[in-house]
Design an enzyme around this catalytic site. Sequence first.
Site, short mmCIF file in Angstrom:
data_model
loop_
_atom_site.label_atom_id
_atom_site.label_comp_id
_atom_site.label_asym_id
_atom_site.label_seq_id
_atom_site.Cartn_x
_atom_site.Cartn_y
_atom_site.Cartn_z
N GLY A 296 0.78 -1.22 0.00
CA GLY A 296 0.00 0.00 0.00
C GLY A 296 0.81 1.27 0.00
O GLY A 296 0.26 2.37 0.07
N HIS A 297 2.14 1.18 -0.08
CA HIS A 297 3.00 2.38 0.03
C HIS A 297 4.05 2.36 -1.07
O HIS A 297 5.17 1.94 -0.82
CB HIS A 297 3.68 2.40 1.39
CG HIS A 297 4.24 3.73 1.78
ND1 HIS A 297 5.54 4.10 1.52
CD2 HIS A 297 3.67 4.79 2.39
CE1 HIS A 297 5.75 5.31 2.01
NE2 HIS A 297 4.64 5.76 2.54
N PHE A 298 3.91 2.79 -2.13
CA PHE A 298 2.77 3.21 -2.92
C PHE A 298 2.60 2.19 -4.03
O PHE A 298 3.59 1.88 -4.69
CB PHE A 298 3.05 4.59 -3.53
CG PHE A 298 3.23 5.69 -2.51
CD1 PHE A 298 2.12 6.30 -1.97
CD2 PHE A 298 4.48 6.09 -2.10
CE1 PHE A 298 2.27 7.34 -1.05
CE2 PHE A 298 4.63 7.12 -1.18
CZ PHE A 298 3.53 7.73 -0.65
#
Length: 168
Positions: A64-66
């Site tokens: 999720g990052h990124f």
Amino acid sequence: MDTVATPEAQAVATAKRTMDINEVMSFLPHRYPFLLIDRVLDLQTRERILCLKNVTRNEEFFQGHFPGQPMMPGVLMVEAMAQAGCILMLSEFEDHRDRLMVFTGIDAAKFRRPVTPGDQLHIEAKVLNWRSRAVKMQGTVHVDGKLVCEAVITSQMISRNKKQEGAE
């Protein structure tokens, strides 16, 4: 009268100390995905520690990052510096398994370059101030010899067994 250490004693005092992942895990309570030290490359008592973290694509935070442009969160690099400092301080104690280091402060944190999958972090913590239960350290993270993160970290030692702290 001052005593002069033997050459053997001086060699032991200045010897490079390393740790593999199993020994690292004996000092830190963290486990995947929060264990951020893979190996200790050099430990100089009450002075400095140099550790290694291999950053791989399968790290959970990259989901999720990124997405599409994965970068290691800066806060995890600061955490890695703190874990390195924890090993440095706890290495002074035979009963290190009964002790825990906790953050008490983070100052002057700067993030200079992104860390991406495939990078190898060289994490260093140098002692600025050492007390019996607390330490202030200058932490740095380098990738390929380039500074990617730095911060001043303070930590305090507590008992891992909270019952002992309140016992009469």
